[in-house]
Motif scaffolding. Sequence first.
Motif, mmCIF file in Angstrom:
data_model
loop_
_atom_site.group_PDB
_atom_site.id
_atom_site.type_symbol
_atom_site.label_atom_id
_atom_site.label_comp_id
_atom_site.label_asym_id
_atom_site.label_seq_id
_atom_site.Cartn_x
_atom_site.Cartn_y
_atom_site.Cartn_z
ATOM 1 N N SER A 48 0.823 -1.193 0.000
ATOM 2 C CA SER A 48 0.000 0.000 0.000
ATOM 3 C C SER A 48 0.856 1.242 0.000
ATOM 4 N N THR A 49 0.496 2.179 -0.853
ATOM 5 C CA THR A 49 1.138 3.485 -0.814
ATOM 6 C C THR A 49 0.168 4.537 -0.318
ATOM 7 N N ALA A 50 -1.075 4.454 -0.721
ATOM 8 C CA ALA A 50 -2.067 5.473 -0.344
ATOM 9 C C ALA A 50 -2.418 5.388 1.135
ATOM 10 N N ALA A 51 -2.522 4.193 1.669
ATOM 11 C CA ALA A 51 -2.913 4.066 3.081
ATOM 12 C C ALA A 51 -1.835 4.601 4.002
ATOM 13 N N THR A 52 -0.578 4.423 3.642
ATOM 14 C CA THR A 52 0.479 4.953 4.502
ATOM 15 C C THR A 52 0.554 6.471 4.384
ATOM 16 N N GLU A 53 0.202 7.006 3.218
ATOM 17 C CA GLU A 53 0.163 8.464 3.090
ATOM 18 C C GLU A 53 -0.990 9.039 3.901
ATOM 19 N N VAL A 54 -2.109 8.352 3.942
ATOM 20 C CA VAL A 54 -3.245 8.810 4.735
ATOM 21 C C VAL A 54 -2.888 8.790 6.208
ATOM 22 N N ALA A 55 -2.151 7.783 6.626
ATOM 23 C CA ALA A 55 -1.764 7.662 8.026
ATOM 24 C C ALA A 55 -0.670 8.649 8.411
ATOM 25 N N GLN A 56 -0.134 9.392 7.450
ATOM 26 C CA GLN A 56 0.883 10.417 7.658
ATOM 27 C C GLN A 56 2.104 9.883 8.396
ATOM 28 N N GLY A 57 2.665 8.822 7.842
ATOM 29 C CA GLY A 57 3.899 8.292 8.382
ATOM 30 C C GLY A 57 3.728 7.198 9.407
ATOM 31 N N ASN A 58 2.545 6.980 9.939
ATOM 32 C CA ASN A 58 2.330 5.922 10.912
ATOM 33 C C ASN A 58 2.075 4.620 10.162
ATOM 34 N N SER A 59 3.063 3.743 10.122
ATOM 35 C CA SER A 59 2.953 2.534 9.301
ATOM 36 C C SER A 59 1.916 1.565 9.832
ATOM 37 N N THR A 60 1.685 1.511 11.140
ATOM 38 C CA THR A 60 0.687 0.606 11.701
ATOM 39 C C THR A 60 -0.713 1.001 11.248
ATOM 40 N N ALA A 61 -1.020 2.281 11.287
ATOM 41 C CA ALA A 61 -2.335 2.746 10.836
ATOM 42 C C ALA A 61 -2.512 2.514 9.345
ATOM 43 N N GLY A 62 -1.448 2.675 8.581
ATOM 44 C CA GLY A 62 -1.518 2.424 7.143
ATOM 45 C C GLY A 62 -1.794 0.966 6.830
ATOM 46 N N VAL A 63 -1.163 0.078 7.570
ATOM 47 C CA VAL A 63 -1.388 -1.358 7.369
ATOM 48 C C VAL A 63 -2.815 -1.733 7.750
ATOM 49 N N VAL A 64 -3.302 -1.171 8.853
ATOM 50 C CA VAL A 64 -4.682 -1.461 9.284
ATOM 51 C C VAL A 64 -5.673 -0.966 8.238
ATOM 52 N N LEU A 65 -5.467 0.240 7.732
ATOM 53 C CA LEU A 65 -6.344 0.766 6.685
ATOM 54 C C LEU A 65 -6.275 -0.082 5.428
ATOM 55 N N ALA A 66 -5.093 -0.542 5.076
ATOM 56 C CA ALA A 66 -4.940 -1.370 3.883
ATOM 57 C C ALA A 66 -5.699 -2.686 4.032
ATOM 58 N N PHE A 67 -5.583 -3.334 5.179
ATOM 59 C CA PHE A 67 -6.285 -4.599 5.380
ATOM 60 C C PHE A 67 -7.797 -4.398 5.478
ATOM 61 N N LEU A 68 -8.242 -3.279 6.037
ATOM 62 C CA LEU A 68 -9.683 -2.999 6.062
ATOM 63 C C LEU A 68 -10.217 -2.765 4.655
ATOM 64 N N PHE A 69 -9.436 -2.090 3.820
ATOM 65 C CA PHE A 69 -9.854 -1.863 2.442
ATOM 66 C C PHE A 69 -9.923 -3.175 1.667
ATOM 67 N N ILE A 70 -8.912 -4.026 1.834
ATOM 68 C CA ILE A 70 -8.929 -5.328 1.173
ATOM 69 C C ILE A 70 -10.064 -6.185 1.735
#
Length: 129
Positions: A24-46
């Motif tokens: 994921s590139t967009a989810a980590t950008e949404v999380a503004q550098g927080n990789s854990t939040a980006g991963v959670v958003l990515a898995f929720l989207f999938i």
Amino acid sequence: MRVLINGLALWIASWVLPGITVESTAATEVAQGNSTAGVVLAFLFIGLIFGLVNAIVRPIVSFLSLPVTILTLGLFTIIINALMLMLTAWLSSYTPVNFVVDSFFWTAVLGSLIISLVSLIAGSITRTR
């Protein structure tokens, strides 16, 4: 609730099987550098995509493959689950969050078994079945 369960099941499958990944590139950008939040958003989207595939496509495929499913005493549903996982991976390739399953037979089949088991357990705990 089903999206959370699907996201959890997909995360566990990607944790257990090295051939299932989420890029994921967009989810980590949404999380503004927080990789854990980006991963959670990515898995929720999938998980959302996987839920839509299971709600729309799976009943049609299950109905059309009913003779084969009866002939194999229900074992063909494992292949249907693997196909739904592969379809989710294909659909996610058109989004900023890429869900990758490296091979159909072993990775997709084992991943679909893990996802089914986790969904069954989580659904019975939360009583969403």
